[in-house]
Write a protein that holds these residues in place. Structure first.
Motif, PDB file in Angstrom:
ATOM      1  N   UNK A 139       0.890  -1.023  -0.028  1.00 38.75           N
ATOM      2  CA  UNK A 139       0.086   0.069   0.033  1.00 38.75           C
ATOM      3  C   UNK A 139       1.013   1.181  -0.070  1.00 38.75           C
ATOM      4  N   UNK A 140       1.080   2.016  -0.871  1.00 33.72           N
ATOM      5  CA  UNK A 140       1.534   3.300  -0.956  1.00 33.72           C
ATOM      6  C   UNK A 140       0.662   4.334  -0.808  1.00 33.72           C
ATOM      7  N   UNK A 141       1.175   4.910   0.286  1.00 31.13           N
ATOM      8  CA  UNK A 141       0.277   5.952   1.184  1.00 31.13           C
ATOM      9  C   UNK A 141       0.632   7.385   0.922  1.00 31.13           C
ATOM     10  N   UNK A 142      -0.299   8.385   0.786  1.00 32.53           N
ATOM     11  CA  UNK A 142       0.103   9.612   0.480  1.00 32.53           C
ATOM     12  C   UNK A 142       0.451  10.354   1.871  1.00 32.53           C
ATOM     13  N   UNK A 143       1.324  11.074   1.895  1.00 30.84           N
ATOM     14  CA  UNK A 143       2.022  11.799   3.054  1.00 30.84           C
ATOM     15  C   UNK A 143       2.973  11.216   3.903  1.00 30.84           C
ATOM     16  N   UNK A 200       4.699   7.972   0.366  1.00 29.17           N
ATOM     17  CA  UNK A 200       5.336   8.786  -0.353  1.00 29.17           C
ATOM     18  C   UNK A 200       4.836  10.322  -0.017  1.00 29.17           C
ATOM     19  N   UNK A 201       5.764  11.529   0.002  1.00 29.74           N
ATOM     20  CA  UNK A 201       5.302  12.843   0.167  1.00 29.74           C
ATOM     21  C   UNK A 201       4.315  13.056  -0.930  1.00 29.74           C
ATOM     22  N   UNK A 202       3.696  14.220  -0.640  1.00 28.37           N
ATOM     23  CA  UNK A 202       2.591  14.455  -1.503  1.00 28.37           C
ATOM     24  C   UNK A 202       2.909  14.912  -2.839  1.00 28.37           C
ATOM     25  N   UNK A 203       4.090  15.433  -2.910  1.00 27.77           N
ATOM     26  CA  UNK A 203       4.517  15.788  -4.328  1.00 27.77           C
ATOM     27  C   UNK A 203       4.953  14.702  -5.138  1.00 27.77           C
ATOM     28  N   UNK A 204       5.605  13.624  -4.549  1.00 24.83           N
ATOM     29  CA  UNK A 204       6.028  12.378  -5.151  1.00 24.83           C
ATOM     30  C   UNK A 204       4.534  11.832  -5.656  1.00 24.83           C
TER      31      UNK A 204
END
Ligand SMILES: *Cc1c(COP(=O)(O)O)cnc(C)c1O
Length: 305
Positions: free
Chosen positions: A86-90, A113-117
């Motif tokens: 699961x790739x989670x935003x933030x 992943x940070x929001x921009x990535x």
């Protein structure tokens, strides 16, 4: 991963419905699984079957920290014997919120992943980076909407459901709406309530229908004024409506999708949108897992189960 072949449909009794002569039924997709509610199972079904057929050992997908899709993907992948990433935003926040704690407990590997990535998550660069880190995977998009998801949502309505004049549901990405549109009977109208702010959704649905449905239907309408300020936004009127509805019917709703849809439906009924004698089927798409985290964030008391 088993989806029961019979989903209960419940008749709603209420003074307004009686006064207006409307027959309202709720199709309880929130009951498809003891832990995971809703439409996400239908969206995942054919994707996971294909992942297995193609010999994948793991899936990778994306979502926000309270995502119903992440929650459902964790359970469904485990039941199918697939690993899930699961790739989670933030950024990671500890302790994990109830959604992510559950996903992790089901064996999902969480990666942030940070929001921009995260915004560039569909670029080859980011996807290749993820493959280098985790190995090959079967990719399921954020929210789970793709052709196979739409195929799965085409299985939500049963033959019995052709008796209804209107079918009604909440819209996020529009995948579920598109699948249901593809299986609608000619005499039926489909009414979608957008959970997002903005009129972009009309074009989005047109595109999805053209891409995924042979001879796209025109017997549908999308309402975009019941978002309560935007995705995930709420106010006391919505929360009180959800609590009242639960007291009257025993049916729990969530504040992101199904609560807004039902609020909109009752508003339309109240305004005389439907003729007397109209039979409406409202699809309960689930999402109840999110109520616990929503309460923690907003101090509400919506854990209605
Ligand atoms: C994801 C979701 C929706 C929206 O489904 P889409 O296919 O993205 O339109 C509606 N209701 C609930 C409870 C959901 O979790």
């Amino acid at each position: 991963m088993l989806i029961p072949s019979h989903i209960p449909t419940q008749k709603i009794e209420n003074p307004l419905l009686l006064e207006k002569g409307i027959h309202l039924f709720v199709k309880r997709l929130d009951l498809v699984h003891p832990l995971v509610s809703g439409n996400k199972f239908y969206k995942l079904k054919h994707n996971l079957i294909k992942a297995k057929e193609e010999g994948h050992s793991q899936i990778l997908t994306f979502g926000g920290a309270y995502s119903n899709h992440i929650y459902a993907a964790a359970v469904a992948a485990k039941e199918m014997g697939l690993k899930a990433i699961g790739i989670i935003r933030g950024e990671e926040t500890l302790p994990l919120n109830p959604t992510l704690a559950f996903a992790k407990e089901k064996g999902m590997l969480l990666h942030y992943l940070n929001r921009s990535t995260y915004r560039s998550k569909n670029t080859t660069e980011v996807l290749e980076g993820l493959a280098a880190q985790f190995g090959h995977f079967y990719l399921i998009p954020e929210g789970g909407t793709n052709a196979l998801a739409i195929q799965g949502c085409g299985e939500i309505l049963s033959l019995d459901d052709a008796q209804f004049d209107f079918v009604s549901l909440s819209i996020g990405t529009g995948g579920t709406f598109t699948g249901i549109a593809s299986s609608l009977a000619a005499n039926q109208q489909l009414l979608g309530f957008s959970s997002l702010k903005g009129n972009f959704i009309h074009q989005e649905i047109l595109d999805l229908l053209q891409q995924h449905v042979n001879s796209p239907p025109s017997n549908y309408q999308i309402l975009d004024q019941y978002h309560f300020g935007g995705y995930g936004k709420h106010n006391k009127i919505l929360v009180d409506f959800i609590k009242d509805f639960y007291l009257q019917t025993g049916i729990p709703l969530d504040p992101i999708y199904t609560g807004k849809m039902m609020f909109g439906l009752f508003d339309l009924i109240n305004k005389g949108f439907y003729e007397r004698g109209t039979k409406i089927l409202a699809i309960h798409t689930g999402g109840l897992q999110g109520n616990i985290g929503f309460n923690q964030q907003h101090g509400t008391d919506l854990d209605l189960r």
